[in-house]
Each structure stands twice: as C-alpha cells, then as structure tokens.
Design an enzyme around this catalytic site. Structure first.
Site, PDB file in Angstrom:
ATOM      1  N   ARG A 121      20.952  17.230 -14.373  1.00 26.47           N
ATOM      2  CA  ARG A 121      20.987  16.114 -13.396  1.00 26.47           C
ATOM      3  C   ARG A 121      19.620  15.468 -13.147  1.00 26.47           C
ATOM      4  NH1 ARG A 121      24.739  19.608 -10.740  1.00 26.47           N
ATOM      5  NH2 ARG A 121      26.833  18.923 -11.309  1.00 26.47           N
ATOM      6  N   LYS A 143      14.533   1.494 -18.105  1.00 24.77           N
ATOM      7  CA  LYS A 143      15.840   1.388 -18.763  1.00 24.77           C
ATOM      8  C   LYS A 143      15.884   2.425 -19.879  1.00 24.77           C
ATOM      9  CE  LYS A 143      17.480  -3.333 -18.173  1.00 24.77           C
ATOM     10  NZ  LYS A 143      17.745  -4.606 -18.862  1.00 24.77           N
ATOM     11  N   GLU A 185       8.016  -9.440 -28.101  1.00 26.15           N
ATOM     12  CA  GLU A 185       8.263  -9.093 -26.688  1.00 26.15           C
ATOM     13  C   GLU A 185       7.071  -9.503 -25.814  1.00 26.15           C
ATOM     14  OE1 GLU A 185      11.198  -8.125 -25.550  1.00 26.15           O
ATOM     15  OE2 GLU A 185      12.112  -6.584 -26.819  1.00 26.15           O
ATOM     16  N   LYS A 225       6.162  -7.409 -16.401  1.00 26.37           N
ATOM     17  CA  LYS A 225       7.404  -6.626 -16.342  1.00 26.37           C
ATOM     18  C   LYS A 225       7.454  -5.765 -15.072  1.00 26.37           C
ATOM     19  CE  LYS A 225      10.638  -3.780 -18.774  1.00 26.37           C
ATOM     20  NZ  LYS A 225      11.130  -3.222 -20.014  1.00 26.37           N
ATOM     21  N   GLU A 235      18.627  -4.555 -12.034  1.00 20.88           N
ATOM     22  CA  GLU A 235      19.139  -5.812 -12.596  1.00 20.88           C
ATOM     23  C   GLU A 235      20.344  -6.382 -11.847  1.00 20.88           C
ATOM     24  OE1 GLU A 235      18.684  -5.952 -16.941  1.00 20.88           O
ATOM     25  OE2 GLU A 235      20.470  -7.193 -16.971  1.00 20.88           O
ATOM     26  N   ARG A 239      15.898  -9.424 -12.733  1.00 21.18           N
ATOM     27  CA  ARG A 239      15.499  -8.677 -13.937  1.00 21.18           C
ATOM     28  C   ARG A 239      16.180  -9.204 -15.189  1.00 21.18           C
ATOM     29  NH1 ARG A 239      14.347  -2.222 -14.815  1.00 21.18           N
ATOM     30  NH2 ARG A 239      13.928  -2.404 -17.038  1.00 21.18           N
ATOM     31  N   ASN A 243      15.834 -10.303 -20.201  1.00 18.89           N
ATOM     32  CA  ASN A 243      16.746 -10.267 -21.346  1.00 18.89           C
ATOM     33  C   ASN A 243      16.739 -11.576 -22.129  1.00 18.89           C
ATOM     34  OD1 ASN A 243      17.586  -7.696 -20.536  1.00 18.89           O
ATOM     35  ND2 ASN A 243      19.163  -8.545 -19.198  1.00 18.89           N
ATOM     36  N   HIS A 246      18.033 -11.881 -25.687  1.00 19.87           N
ATOM     37  CA  HIS A 246      18.730 -10.633 -26.010  1.00 19.87           C
ATOM     38  C   HIS A 246      20.219 -10.803 -26.269  1.00 19.87           C
ATOM     39  CE1 HIS A 246      14.948  -8.854 -24.989  1.00 19.87           C
ATOM     40  NE2 HIS A 246      15.405  -7.611 -25.103  1.00 19.87           N
ATOM     41  N   HIS A 250      20.939  -8.852 -29.433  1.00 17.77           N
ATOM     42  CA  HIS A 250      21.808  -7.670 -29.494  1.00 17.77           C
ATOM     43  C   HIS A 250      22.976  -7.901 -30.446  1.00 17.77           C
ATOM     44  CE1 HIS A 250      20.420  -5.630 -25.459  1.00 17.77           C
ATOM     45  NE2 HIS A 250      19.515  -5.602 -26.416  1.00 17.77           N
ATOM     46  N   HIS A 263      14.429  -4.597 -33.608  1.00 22.71           N
ATOM     47  CA  HIS A 263      14.791  -5.150 -32.299  1.00 22.71           C
ATOM     48  C   HIS A 263      13.971  -6.406 -31.989  1.00 22.71           C
ATOM     49  CE1 HIS A 263      16.078  -5.209 -28.113  1.00 22.71           C
ATOM     50  NE2 HIS A 263      14.808  -5.270 -27.753  1.00 22.71           N
TER      51      HIS A 263
HETATM   52  P1  NAD Z   1      11.148   2.282 -33.030  1.00 16.43           P
HETATM   53  O1  NAD Z   1      11.066   3.206 -31.908  1.00 16.43           O
HETATM   54  O2  NAD Z   1      12.293   2.432 -33.973  1.00 16.43           O
HETATM   55  O3  NAD Z   1       9.792   2.377 -33.860  1.00 16.43           O
HETATM   56  C1  NAD Z   1       9.638   1.575 -34.985  1.00 16.43           C
HETATM   57  C2  NAD Z   1       9.259   2.383 -36.224  1.00 16.43           C
HETATM   58  O4  NAD Z   1       7.867   2.670 -36.182  1.00 16.43           O
HETATM   59  C3  NAD Z   1       9.960   3.698 -36.356  1.00 16.43           C
HETATM   60  O5  NAD Z   1      10.222   3.957 -37.717  1.00 16.43           O
HETATM   61  C4  NAD Z   1       8.921   4.697 -35.824  1.00 16.43           C
HETATM   62  O6  NAD Z   1       9.086   5.992 -36.315  1.00 16.43           O
HETATM   63  C5  NAD Z   1       7.660   4.076 -36.347  1.00 16.43           C
HETATM   64  N1  NAD Z   1       6.461   4.375 -35.592  1.00 16.43           N
HETATM   65  C6  NAD Z   1       6.351   4.562 -34.251  1.00 16.43           C
HETATM   66  N2  NAD Z   1       5.055   4.669 -33.917  1.00 16.43           N
HETATM   67  C7  NAD Z   1       4.338   4.574 -35.047  1.00 16.43           C
HETATM   68  C8  NAD Z   1       2.970   4.607 -35.340  1.00 16.43           C
HETATM   69  N3  NAD Z   1       2.038   4.698 -34.385  1.00 16.43           N
HETATM   70  N4  NAD Z   1       2.579   4.491 -36.628  1.00 16.43           N
HETATM   71  C9  NAD Z   1       3.492   4.324 -37.612  1.00 16.43           C
HETATM   72  N5  NAD Z   1       4.814   4.273 -37.406  1.00 16.43           N
HETATM   73  C10 NAD Z   1       5.232   4.402 -36.123  1.00 16.43           C
HETATM   74  O7  NAD Z   1      11.174   0.753 -32.552  1.00 16.43           O
HETATM   75  P2  NAD Z   1      10.460  -0.011 -31.341  1.00 16.43           P
HETATM   76  O8  NAD Z   1      10.303  -1.389 -31.824  1.00 16.43           O
HETATM   77  O9  NAD Z   1       9.310   0.738 -30.823  1.00 16.43           O
HETATM   78  O10 NAD Z   1      11.568   0.030 -30.196  1.00 16.43           O
HETATM   79  C11 NAD Z   1      12.815  -0.615 -30.357  1.00 16.43           C
HETATM   80  C12 NAD Z   1      13.794   0.003 -29.406  1.00 16.43           C
HETATM   81  O11 NAD Z   1      13.341  -0.184 -28.070  1.00 16.43           O
HETATM   82  C13 NAD Z   1      15.179  -0.589 -29.497  1.00 16.43           C
HETATM   83  O12 NAD Z   1      16.125   0.432 -29.571  1.00 16.43           O
HETATM   84  C14 NAD Z   1      15.323  -1.359 -28.199  1.00 16.43           C
HETATM   85  O13 NAD Z   1      16.652  -1.401 -27.747  1.00 16.43           O
HETATM   86  C15 NAD Z   1      14.442  -0.576 -27.269  1.00 16.43           C
HETATM   87  N6  NAD Z   1      13.924  -1.339 -26.148  1.00 16.43           N
HETATM   88  C16 NAD Z   1      14.052  -0.819 -24.908  1.00 16.43           C
HETATM   89  C17 NAD Z   1      13.550  -1.495 -23.813  1.00 16.43           C
HETATM   90  C18 NAD Z   1      13.630  -0.873 -22.454  1.00 16.43           C
HETATM   91  O14 NAD Z   1      13.297  -1.553 -21.472  1.00 16.43           O
HETATM   92  N7  NAD Z   1      14.005   0.370 -22.334  1.00 16.43           N
HETATM   93  C19 NAD Z   1      12.898  -2.718 -23.982  1.00 16.43           C
HETATM   94  C20 NAD Z   1      12.765  -3.220 -25.266  1.00 16.43           C
HETATM   95  C21 NAD Z   1      13.290  -2.519 -26.341  1.00 16.43           C
HETATM   96  N1  GLY Z   2      14.000  -5.242 -21.811  1.00 10.71           N
HETATM   97  C1  GLY Z   2      14.675  -5.765 -20.653  1.00 10.71           C
HETATM   98  C2  GLY Z   2      14.449  -4.953 -19.416  1.00 10.71           C
HETATM   99  O1  GLY Z   2      13.732  -3.982 -19.403  1.00 10.71           O
HETATM  100  O2  GLY Z   2      15.012  -5.261 -18.397  1.00 10.71           O
END
Ligand code: NAD
Ligand code: GLY
Length: 368
Positions: A121, A143, A185, A225, A235, A239, A243, A246, A250, A263
């Site tokens: 939890r 998120k 982003e 942010k 949201e 917030r 998006n 998005h 998405h 992404h």
């Molecule tokens: P990712 O986490 O898949 O990383 C991208 C690639 O880079 C992967 O292959 C990873 O292993 C590699 N990598 C990571 N760090 C590295 C480094 N220092 N050197 C070499 N390779 C490295 O992708 P991302 O772009 O970081 O994140 C995308 C994800 O984030 C999506 O799933 C998206 O939905 C999510 N997201 C979430 C939020 C949120 O608010 N929670 C906001 C935006 C995106």
């Molecule tokens: N990436 C959108 C949010 O964090 O709300």
C-alpha cells in the site's frame, strides 16, 4: 548545481540538477528516510552502461541495496513487467520501510513509481532519471503508469517522489535519437506556458551537449511543470495542459505498437498536429503555426501509420484517459506560450483535420 522544490502540502520534495552531483546528493537524500533497505529498479541497458551504479553510490551508507533489473523498452512497460518488480520485492523481503530508487528513463520511472505506490500500500521512492525526457518531464509530478494494449499509460496512480536527483553526466551516453525525443518535451513546456523559454530552447541545440544550457533548460522545464502540479496534482483541470500533443501522440504509440516510435517523437508529431488545428480553428496566428512546424519538424522522423481509419482513430482516442463519451478534451494553443483546454472536442472534427494534416505534411505523419 541548482535546485528547486515542488511544494505539495505534506509531500514537498527537492529536485537537484547538476553535473557529478549523484555521489554526494543521493546518499544524503536516502539517509533522510528512515530505512535500512533500498531497492533499485533499473533495466538491462543501464545495468550494462553503469554497472551497479546506485549500489556503489550507496555502499558506504550502511544500507542493504538490492537491484531489480528489468528488460528494456516501452514494449515491456506493462503489467507482466510490473509483476517482476513485485516478485523481486517479495524475494528480498522488502517491507513498508523499504525505499525504492528508480534509476533509468521515463519507462523505469513510471513503472517503479507505480510499484512504489502499490507495494504494501505504498513505500517511498526517489527518482534518478537518466534520459533528457525523464530529466525535463517524467521524473517530476508523480504520474506513474504501465500501458494496456488498448491504451497508453491507462493503468497507474499519482505518487510523488521523495526526491529527484538529475545527474547530467548520464546524458553523455544517451543516443542522439533519444536526446531529440527529450527535446520535444522541453519545447512543449515553452509552447504551453512560456514563449521566452521556447525561444531560449530553440536558440540552443541539444547536440553537442552543453551542460550549462542543459542545467538551465531542465531547471526551467521542471519549474514550469512543478508549478502546474502544485496547483492541480491530479489533473482536475489545469494539469491537462501538460498533455499538449499527447492525444495524437498516445494514438501513434498505441497504433504503431509500443516502442516503434519514441514517446517524445510521437508527442512531437502530436504537438505539430495540435498547433495545426489551433491555426485552422482561428486560435493561433499563421506565422506562429509555421514557426512551430518548422522548428519541431527539423527534429522529427516521419511517422507512418498503416491501416488507420476513422473507427480505429475514434476508438483509440476515446480509450485515452482524456476522453469522455464521444468527445475529447483537446489542448490547443492560443499563442506561443499559452495553451487552453478545448472541452468536448468532436472526434469527427479532429479526424477531418487529421486527414488534411497528413495529406499536407506527410513528412510529419503519413497514412499508409
Ligand atoms: P525510456 O525510459 O524508454 O529510455 C529510452 C532509452 O534510453 C531506453 O532504451 C533506455 O534504456 C535508454 N537509456 C536510458 N538512460 C540512458 C543513458 N543515460 N544512456 C544510454 N541509454 C539510456 O524512454 P524515456 O524517453 O526516458 O521515457 C518515455 C516514457 O516516459 C514513456 O513511457 C512515457 O509514457 C513516460 N512519460 C511519463 C511522464 C510522467 O509524467 N510520468 C511524462 C512523460 C513521459
Ligand atoms: N506528462 C503530463 C503530466 O505529467 O501531466
């Protein structure tokens, strides 16, 4: 190093940004938690590039440090992989006092955060982002999620981290394609809220890496942010502006198959589309729409979508979290640096615009 704070009542946290800060900052932050056991969640790529990095940073802190190494990729951001985290937590006898550290990009951060919010939890967690995208966006704001085959990030929770440590040196190994995706982003935060930041970002390239610029850009991005999250953590309204891009982004990720487009790439194409619609619906001036298309376009690879008809488009959009009934809350731009939520936007109207957009700009999104 520069720092900022996200001020949510009772759950405020610090974000440190800098070069070579991890070794000092992370142990200090970990020691603030009443724990003797840290579980690090990472992936195979990070484990290969930075073997036992967090373990080594914490080894003199007197804590037990266990490392859970997951398969890498958006295609693994699902319930099956999440289960692997829970299995690991049980195997190492984690409990309510265990602290989780997410060490990776947005995929690891989102999954570790979700596991931390639900295991027994809820346990505390710290974000150590390693991609530009996770530095500027996903590590802040709380998120967390995994994907469902029918909808991106549809299973998740809100769970704020205890601390975010943005160590810039990890960007040295990040592939160029990933840097460009993260840059989208950054541009997003300028487009929706701060024209000056948009121009500042456009005037600096992400390659070659310039750590002075990146420190400033990440600071301003996390600041934009963080201020939004402080006002509307879950949201209810405001917030949703984060998006921007998005709805189509998405859809692209889900329809093309998770992992086909990054992404940030999908969101970049989605932001171009949303800016196009903003111009077409007489909200955004033509010169600003053209500036956005030209500036984002130079960093985007063409997205090709096969077998996308209206029914599929509608179903994917209405599965999106931002949708309700037959309409969607779509984020538009009034001008550079100012977005707004267009409530109850008709999916039919969006489809009409999307057809025109793909016909005119196949170099951004092409229907095959
Ligand atoms: P990712 O986490 O898949 O990383 C991208 C690639 O880079 C992967 O292959 C990873 O292993 C590699 N990598 C990571 N760090 C590295 C480094 N220092 N050197 C070499 N390779 C490295 O992708 P991302 O772009 O970081 O994140 C995308 C994800 O984030 C999506 O799933 C998206 O939905 C999510 N997201 C979430 C939020 C949120 O608010 N929670 C906001 C935006 C995106
Ligand atoms: N990436 C959108 C949010 O964090 O709300």
């Amino acid at each position: 190093m520069i720092s900022l704070q996200v001020n949510l009542p009772g759950r405020e946290y610090k974000i440190d940004i800098g070069l070579n800060i991890l070794e000092k900052q992370l142990p200090e932050a970990v020691l603030l938690n009443a724990t003797d056991h840290v579980v690090v969640v990472t992936n195979t790529t990070l484990q290969e590039l930075y073997p036992d990095c967090i373990f080594n940073v914490l080894k003199d802190s007197g804590m037990q440090v266990s490392t859970c190494v997951l398969p890498d990729g958006e295609e693994h951001k699902n319930l099956a992989t999440l289960s692997q985290i829970f299995d690991f937590m049980m195997e190492v006898s984690a409990n309510r006092k265990t602290l989780m550290v997410a060490f990776g990009g947005g995929v690891i951060g989102d999954m570790a955060g979700f596991a931390a919010s639900t295991f027994v939890r809820g346990i505390p967690f710290i974000q150590v982002p390693t991609t530009l995208l996770s530095d500027v966006d996903s590590s802040v704001g709380g998120k967390t999620a995994v994907n469902h085959p029918l909808g991106k990030n549809t299973i998740g929770s809100f769970k704020q981290p205890e601390y975010v440590c943005i160590e810039l040196s990890f960007l040295k190994t990040l592939p160029s394609r990933e840097l460009k995706a993260g840059y989208m982003e950054l541009l997003k935060h300028g487009l929706i809220q701060d024209a000056d930041f948009f121009n500042f970002t456009l005037n600096h390239s992400v390659e070659p890496l310039d750590f002075n610029y990146l420190e400033q850009a990440i600071f301003r991005s996390c600041g934009i942010k963080g201020r939004v999250v402080e006002q509307d953590e879950t949201e209810k309204g405001l917030r949703a502006n984060l998006n921007f891009g998005h709805t189509l982004g998405h859809l692209i990720e889900t329809h093309a198959g998770y992992g086909m487009y990054l992404h940030g790439e999908a969101v970049g194409a989605g932001m171009c589309f949303a800016a196009f619609v903003s111009w077409r619906w007489n909200e955004l001036a033509e010169n600003e729409w053209e500036l956005i298309r030209n500036s984002l376009g130079q960093f985007l690879q063409p997205v090709k979508l096969a077998n996308l008809d209206f029914e599929i488009f509608r179903d994917l959009i209405l599965h999106d979290k931002k949708a309700n009934k037959q309409a969607v809350n779509f984020i538009l731009l009034k001008k550079l640096g100012e977005s707004f939520i267009q409530q109850e936007t008709s999916v039919e109207k969006l489809w009409d615009e999307f057809r025109q957009f793909t016909a005119k700009f196949p170099e951004i999104v092409e229907l095959e």
